[in-house]
Design an enzyme around this catalytic site. Structure first.
Site, PDB file in Angstrom:
ATOM      1  N   HIS A 245       0.094   4.466   0.754  1.00  8.24           N
ATOM      2  CA  HIS A 245      -0.073   5.522   1.769  1.00  8.24           C
ATOM      3  C   HIS A 245       0.551   5.188   3.117  1.00  8.24           C
ATOM      4  O   HIS A 245       0.589   6.026   4.009  1.00  8.24           O
ATOM      5  CB  HIS A 245      -1.546   5.915   1.922  1.00  8.24           C
ATOM      6  CG  HIS A 245      -2.415   4.951   2.658  1.00  8.24           C
ATOM      7  ND1 HIS A 245      -2.768   5.146   3.971  1.00  8.24           N
ATOM      8  CD2 HIS A 245      -3.016   3.808   2.275  1.00  8.24           C
ATOM      9  CE1 HIS A 245      -3.554   4.152   4.352  1.00  8.24           C
ATOM     10  NE2 HIS A 245      -3.719   3.326   3.343  1.00  8.24           N
TER      11      HIS A 245
ATOM     12  N   CYS B  97     -12.045   1.326  18.605  1.00  4.48           N
ATOM     13  CA  CYS B  97     -12.712   1.734  19.841  1.00  4.48           C
ATOM     14  C   CYS B  97     -13.650   2.895  19.583  1.00  4.48           C
ATOM     15  O   CYS B  97     -13.540   3.594  18.599  1.00  4.48           O
ATOM     16  CB  CYS B  97     -11.710   2.084  20.915  1.00  4.48           C
ATOM     17  SG  CYS B  97     -11.142   3.748  20.897  1.00  4.48           S
TER      18      CYS B  97
ATOM     19  N   SER C 151       0.844  -1.197   0.000  1.00  2.00           N
ATOM     20  CA  SER C 151       0.000   0.000   0.000  1.00  2.00           C
ATOM     21  C   SER C 151       0.876   1.243   0.000  1.00  2.00           C
ATOM     22  O   SER C 151       1.791   1.359   0.826  1.00  2.00           O
ATOM     23  CB  SER C 151      -0.871  -0.024   1.261  1.00  2.00           C
ATOM     24  OG  SER C 151      -1.596   1.164   1.364  1.00  2.00           O
TER      25      SER C 151
ATOM     26  N   THR D 149      -8.716   2.958 -16.054  1.00  2.00           N
ATOM     27  CA  THR D 149      -7.578   3.827 -16.385  1.00  2.00           C
ATOM     28  C   THR D 149      -6.699   4.003 -15.159  1.00  2.00           C
ATOM     29  O   THR D 149      -7.193   4.239 -14.055  1.00  2.00           O
ATOM     30  CB  THR D 149      -8.094   5.193 -16.893  1.00  2.00           C
ATOM     31  OG1 THR D 149      -8.901   4.939 -18.045  1.00  2.00           O
ATOM     32  CG2 THR D 149      -6.946   6.121 -17.268  1.00  2.00           C
TER      33      THR D 149
HETATM   34  N1  PLP Z   1      -2.913  -4.698   5.702  1.00  2.00           N
HETATM   35  C1  PLP Z   1      -2.304  -4.059   6.706  1.00  2.00           C
HETATM   36  C2  PLP Z   1      -1.308  -4.791   7.561  1.00  2.00           C
HETATM   37  C3  PLP Z   1      -2.601  -2.720   6.967  1.00  2.00           C
HETATM   38  O1  PLP Z   1      -1.994  -2.095   7.972  1.00  2.00           O
HETATM   39  C4  PLP Z   1      -3.557  -2.076   6.138  1.00  2.00           C
HETATM   40  C5  PLP Z   1      -3.973  -0.699   6.436  1.00  2.00           C
HETATM   41  O2  PLP Z   1      -4.288  -0.358   7.565  1.00  2.00           O
HETATM   42  C6  PLP Z   1      -4.147  -2.781   5.090  1.00  2.00           C
HETATM   43  C7  PLP Z   1      -3.806  -4.090   4.913  1.00  2.00           C
HETATM   44  C8  PLP Z   1      -5.135  -2.113   4.154  1.00  2.00           C
HETATM   45  O3  PLP Z   1      -4.413  -1.236   3.303  1.00  2.00           O
HETATM   46  P1  PLP Z   1      -5.119  -0.137   2.358  1.00  2.00           P
HETATM   47  O4  PLP Z   1      -5.456   1.014   3.237  1.00  2.00           O
HETATM   48  O5  PLP Z   1      -4.071   0.230   1.344  1.00  2.00           O
HETATM   49  O6  PLP Z   1      -6.288  -0.774   1.718  1.00  2.00           O
END
Ligand code: PLP
Length: 526
Positions: free
Chosen positions: A205, A330, A203, A241
């Site tokens: 971000h 939470c 990912s 795209t």
């Molecule tokens: N897997 C893990 C270990 C994560 O920390 C996260 C995000 O919190 C994800 C999957 C999901 O990622 P995305 O936000 O790119 O869908």
């Protein structure tokens, strides 16, 4: 100045990545499927990002490297691909996932097992007290498993999985292997070429690229079924795209990883983590770390403070402008124990009161020092408030307070009816300067950031922590039931409860600042 110690949730976008995204929206805005020069330049950009990713991530040759919208999509695609290939197979009867997995994984497994009508059980692989998978259990179940999902590093605790050990446990198993590599990116060396991993989602971000961009590596020969079909993009494997600004930004992050001049090496990150851990231990006597530092990401700490609820701690840190998060999902009224910490065998109070502190590998070192000073201030404010008897000492006490208003809490319409927007409050304060504003945050938060800092124009504001208000509403609150009375807190949740409680007592003009001081401060700057 805000200090973000919640990097496992998300990160800001690196300046070079921002610049690359802007360039991909302005000069280089082409569609990579177009055959003219603008399109060809866009295509070259995409190819460059993919090549760089292969080098930086040490990916094996061949297979597919797809640009996705993020890890959730990568996980869906991998799970759909693997499960589709298992239809009609008699040699396997279960799919396995680590008990501490991000919920994107077990939710995707259950969803696709149901949709594909597979006769397979979905089972959690237990973990030990160190958060690592029980390899004996895995070895015993691997021969009948069609898919095994494990993560490279855990998002709540930072625990690093023993991937070579898992590979050994899976030797001879028919199982396909998915490794959620999200939290490893940029913090941990991954040997994707040296391990028989079939699917590896990433990912953007979580490592200084924007939201909405990710990668999925699919090993050569691993089954593949597209999740999205349509215009044939990504060689027909993922239609739609391409997100060019996101891809360009991710490319800039990968370039920084390759150059080695932006992200700090593990030894430096470990030193910073130790500094933060020492500051926490000194600030909060009795604090317990929930993850052994060995086998854990050097950027993550997870801790609980006996007798102090996660809500109190989060509010305290937020008041000190240090952003941390609960180690678990939470809500204001109720902390759900973390499934990750419960799976590690920790007692429920620790799993329910855990706080996660995480920083990114591009953290400014000067901010670590400031964070440590603020942690000390949080500890001092909490102790001062505890001596004054102002802080709910335990989860039970906090829940007991909240229970007093439980009957009104569930009423969404009633809550909405007593909320006042930031704009409306500003107008109200101008029209009726004697409006009484009551800060219902805990004393420790008020000490760290007094309401006066937010309310230069309010002529009359008072401090009254919600716990005290609910325990015994002071008589002066009901002095003038028709005069405006506005409650405020950090997020708007505690002030909602206060306003509802006062309305229930007959105060017709009790209001709650909608969105709390978090949005009020933002709105004040507009
Ligand atoms: N897997 C893990 C270990 C994560 O920390 C996260 C995000 O919190 C994800 C999957 C999901 O990622 P995305 O936000 O790119 O869908």
């Amino acid at each position: 100045m805000e200090i973000d110690l919640d990097a496992n949730a998300t990160t800001p976008v690196l300046p070079a990545a921002r610049a690359a995204a802007i360039a991909a929206m302005a000069a280089d805005y082409g569609n990579p499927s177009s055959s003219h020069s603008t399109g060809l330049r866009a295509r070259a950009l995409l190819d460059g990002v993919r090549e760089r990713a292969r080098r930086v991530l040490g990916l094996p040759d061949g297979g597919h490297l797809l640009l996705t919208s993020g890890a959730t999509e990568g996980i869906q695609t991998a799970v759909l691909s693997a499960l589709t290939s298992l239809r009609g197979r008699a040699d396997v009867d279960c799919v396995l996932y680590g008990a501490t997995e991000h919920k994107a994984v077990p939710e995707a497994l259950r969803h696709w097992v149901r949709v594909l009508q597979l006769n397979m059980t979905v089972r959690a692989i237990p973990v030990g007290p160190d958060g690592r998978h029980d390899l004996t259990w895995l070895r015993a179940h691997a021969p009948r498993a069609g898919l095994v999902c494990t993560m490279a590093a855990n998002n709540e605790t930072g625990v690093i999985s023993d991937l070579p050990g898992i590979a050994q446990a899976l030797a001879g198993s028919p199982a396909l292997w998915l490794v959620d590599s999200v939290q490893a990116l940029g913090k941990l060396r991954l040997d994707l070429a040296g391990l028989p991993i079939d699917y590896a989602p990433f990912s953007g971000h979580k490592l200084y690229a924007p939201k909405g961009i990710g990668l999925l590596h699919v090993r050569q020969g691993a089954p593949f079924t597209p999740l999205l079909c349509g215009g044939g993009q990504e060689a027909g494997l993922r239609a739609g795209t391409e997100n060019m600004p996101g891809a360009a930004a991710l490319g800039a992050v990968l370039r920084a990883l390759e150059a080695g001049d932006v992200f700090q090496p593990a030894a430096v990150l470990e030193r910073w983590r130790r500094q933060l851990a020492d500051a926490l231990t000194q600030a909060f006597p009795g604090l317990l770390f929930n993850t052994p530092p060995k086998h854990s990401l050097p950027t993550t700490l997870n801790f609980s403070v006996p007798g102090v609820s996660v809500r109190v701690l989060l509010d305290l840190f937020d008041a000190a402008d240090v952003r941390v998060s609960a180690g678990s999902a939470c809500s204001a009224a109720r902390a759900e124990p973390s499934h990750v910490l419960l799976a590690m065998g920790l007692p429920e109070w620790r799993a329910a009161s855990a706080v996660r502190l995480s920083f990114g590998p591009a953290m400014d070192p000067a901010l670590i020092d400031v964070a440590c000073e603020r942690i000390a201030a949080c500890g001092a404010a909490l102790q001062a408030a505890q001596w004054a008897g102002d802080v709910p000492r335990s989860k039970q006490e906090a829940v007991a307070h909240v229970a007093q208003t439980a009957s009104v809490l569930g009423d969404v319409a009633a809550t909405a009816a007593c909320q006042i927007s930031a704009d409306a409050l500003r107008q109200l304060l101008q029209a009726q300067p004697h409006t009484r504003v009551v800060d219902v945050r805990d004393t420790a938060e008020q000490r760290l950031k007094p309401a006066a800092a937010f309310l230069p124009h309010a002529s009359s504001h008072t401090s009254l922590p919600l716990a005290s208000l609910l325990a015994e509403p002071p008589a002066w609150l009901m002095d003038s039931p028709d005069a405006p009375l506005v409650f405020l807190c950090r997020s708007g949740k505690r002030s909602d409860q206060a306003a509802l409680a006062l309305r229930a007592l007959g105060h017709r003009q009790a209001w709650s600042l909608h969105g709390g001081l978090a949005l009020w401060a933002e709105a004040a700057m507009v």
